[in-house]
Design a protein around this motif. Structure first.
Motif, short mmCIF file in Angstrom:
data_model
loop_
_atom_site.label_atom_id
_atom_site.label_comp_id
_atom_site.label_asym_id
_atom_site.label_seq_id
_atom_site.Cartn_x
_atom_site.Cartn_y
_atom_site.Cartn_z
N ILE A 194 13.81 15.88 -6.79
CA ILE A 194 15.08 15.31 -7.23
C ILE A 194 14.76 14.02 -7.98
CG2 ILE A 194 17.34 14.44 -6.56
CD1 ILE A 194 16.97 16.05 -3.93
N PRO A 195 15.14 13.91 -9.26
CA PRO A 195 14.80 12.71 -10.04
C PRO A 195 15.33 11.43 -9.40
CG PRO A 195 15.74 14.43 -11.44
CD PRO A 195 15.89 14.88 -10.02
N GLY A 196 14.45 10.43 -9.31
CA GLY A 196 14.84 9.13 -8.79
C GLY A 196 14.84 9.00 -7.29
N VAL A 197 14.57 10.08 -6.58
CA VAL A 197 14.59 10.04 -5.12
C VAL A 197 13.16 9.92 -4.60
CG1 VAL A 197 15.17 11.32 -3.02
CG2 VAL A 197 16.71 11.38 -4.98
N LYS A 198 12.93 8.88 -3.82
CA LYS A 198 11.63 8.65 -3.18
C LYS A 198 11.84 8.58 -1.68
CE LYS A 198 9.07 7.38 -6.92
NZ LYS A 198 7.79 7.86 -7.27
N LEU A 199 10.80 8.81 -0.94
CA LEU A 199 10.89 8.78 0.52
C LEU A 199 11.16 7.37 1.03
CD1 LEU A 199 10.76 10.22 3.20
CD2 LEU A 199 8.28 10.11 3.10
N GLY A 200 10.54 6.36 0.45
CA GLY A 200 10.79 4.99 0.87
C GLY A 200 9.98 4.56 2.07
N LEU A 201 8.75 5.02 2.15
CA LEU A 201 7.89 4.68 3.29
C LEU A 201 7.70 3.18 3.45
CD1 LEU A 201 5.08 7.38 3.00
CD2 LEU A 201 6.88 7.22 4.73
N ILE A 248 0.84 -1.20 0.00
CA ILE A 248 0.00 0.00 0.00
C ILE A 248 0.88 1.25 0.00
CG2 ILE A 248 -1.63 1.35 1.39
CD1 ILE A 248 -2.81 -1.42 2.30
N LEU A 249 1.90 1.25 0.84
CA LEU A 249 2.80 2.41 0.90
C LEU A 249 3.57 2.57 -0.41
CD1 LEU A 249 4.10 2.02 4.55
CD2 LEU A 249 2.53 3.77 3.68
N SER A 250 3.95 1.47 -1.05
CA SER A 250 4.61 1.55 -2.36
C SER A 250 3.68 2.16 -3.40
CB SER A 250 5.04 0.16 -2.84
OG SER A 250 6.10 -0.32 -2.08
N TYR A 251 2.42 1.77 -3.35
CA TYR A 251 1.45 2.34 -4.30
C TYR A 251 1.28 3.84 -4.07
CZ TYR A 251 -2.84 3.63 -6.58
OH TYR A 251 -3.77 4.28 -7.33
N VAL A 252 1.13 4.23 -2.81
CA VAL A 252 0.96 5.65 -2.50
C VAL A 252 2.18 6.44 -3.01
CG1 VAL A 252 0.85 7.33 -0.61
CG2 VAL A 252 -0.60 5.28 -0.55
N GLU A 253 3.37 5.89 -2.80
CA GLU A 253 4.57 6.59 -3.26
C GLU A 253 4.67 6.64 -4.78
OE1 GLU A 253 8.16 7.01 -0.35
OE2 GLU A 253 7.96 4.95 -1.07
N SER A 303 18.05 2.87 10.31
CA SER A 303 17.31 3.33 9.15
C SER A 303 18.15 4.27 8.27
CB SER A 303 16.02 4.04 9.60
OG SER A 303 15.30 4.49 8.48
N ILE A 304 18.89 5.16 8.89
CA ILE A 304 19.75 6.07 8.12
C ILE A 304 20.78 5.27 7.33
CG2 ILE A 304 21.55 7.84 8.32
CD1 ILE A 304 19.86 9.03 10.64
N LEU A 305 21.41 4.30 7.98
CA LEU A 305 22.37 3.45 7.27
C LEU A 305 21.68 2.70 6.13
CD1 LEU A 305 24.41 2.01 10.27
CD2 LEU A 305 25.18 3.69 8.58
N GLY A 306 20.46 2.26 6.38
CA GLY A 306 19.69 1.58 5.35
C GLY A 306 19.35 2.48 4.18
N GLY A 307 18.96 3.72 4.46
CA GLY A 307 18.63 4.67 3.40
C GLY A 307 19.83 4.99 2.52
N ILE A 308 20.97 5.20 3.16
CA ILE A 308 22.19 5.51 2.41
C ILE A 308 22.61 4.29 1.58
CG2 ILE A 308 24.67 5.98 2.65
CD1 ILE A 308 23.87 7.74 5.12
N SER A 309 22.61 3.11 2.19
CA SER A 309 23.05 1.92 1.46
C SER A 309 22.06 1.54 0.35
CB SER A 309 23.29 0.76 2.41
OG SER A 309 22.13 0.45 3.13
N HIS A 310 20.79 1.83 0.54
CA HIS A 310 19.80 1.59 -0.51
C HIS A 310 20.16 2.39 -1.75
CE1 HIS A 310 15.93 1.62 -2.63
NE2 HIS A 310 15.66 0.51 -1.97
N ASN A 311 20.49 3.65 -1.55
CA ASN A 311 20.86 4.51 -2.67
C ASN A 311 22.17 4.06 -3.32
OD1 ASN A 311 18.55 5.97 -2.33
ND2 ASN A 311 19.54 7.72 -1.38
N ILE A 356 12.22 7.57 12.02
CA ILE A 356 11.30 8.18 12.98
C ILE A 356 9.91 7.55 12.86
CG2 ILE A 356 10.09 10.33 13.57
CD1 ILE A 356 12.76 11.79 12.79
N ILE A 357 9.46 7.33 11.63
CA ILE A 357 8.16 6.69 11.42
C ILE A 357 8.17 5.27 12.00
CG2 ILE A 357 6.64 5.73 9.62
CD1 ILE A 357 7.41 8.26 7.94
N SER A 358 9.26 4.55 11.77
CA SER A 358 9.38 3.17 12.28
C SER A 358 9.35 3.13 13.80
CB SER A 358 10.66 2.52 11.75
OG SER A 358 10.63 2.43 10.35
#
Length: 164
Positions: free
Chosen positions: A31-38, A17-22, A105-113, A149-151
């Motif tokens: 910024i092209p290609g950048v998503k929040l990643g909820l 559901i969150l993927s669909y909303v995003e 989560s921050i480490l995850g966000g950076i490594s995801h990118n 923070i959301i998590s």
């Protein structure tokens, strides 16, 4: 853990559901290609509550299903590279005991990118894409902070006996 499969299904559905909303929004901060990643918040919550195998299942299913429903084969490749690297880094960070949920989560966000950048360089065969790294580093930090923070808020609101 009595209802583990049911909870994994529920969190996978929430991630979808969150993927669909995003997918309805073109990009994060223009910024092209950048998503929040909820949707990654669901994987992080499962990583904290159940562990790596459960988080891996939720991430894998979300990437494949979201890719087929809302994206393309290329989006699956990019998302899979980011998700696998991110999950690996987050699992190591969690196991170390040195990081809070937000730090993980921050480490995850950076490594995801970083994972997505590496797969892009392989697919496009152009090392000049590394010039995009500072933007992806900063966006991974910001989105990782928000998702963290959301998590934390999700984890606070779950009943204490949820998975017992």
């Amino acid at each position: 853990m009595k209802y583990k499969t049911a909870y994994l299904g529920m969190f996978t559905a929430l991630a979808m559901i969150l993927s669909y909303v995003e997918s309805l929004f073109p990009s994060f901060y223009g910024i092209p290609g950048v998503k929040l990643g909820l949707a990654n918040s669901m994987s992080l919550v499962i990583l904290i509550l159940i562990g790596v195998p459960g988080a891996f299942c939720v991430s894998l299913l979300r990437v494949i299903l979201s890719g087929f429903l809302f994206g393309s084969l290329f989006s699956i490749a990019y998302s899979m590279a980011g998700a696998l690297l991110s999950l690996t880094v987050m699992a190591i960070a969690k196991k170390s005991g040195l990081f809070s949920v937000v730090g993980i989560s921050i480490l995850g966000g950076i490594s995801h990118n970083i994972g997505q950048l590496l797969i892009a360089i392989l697919l496009v065969e152009n090392l000049k894409l590394f010039y995009y790294f500072p933007i992806l580093l900063l966006s991974g930090l910001v989105t990782g902070l928000i998702v963290g923070i959301i998590s934390v808020e999700i984890l606070k609101r779950l009943p204490g006996n949820l998975l017992k």
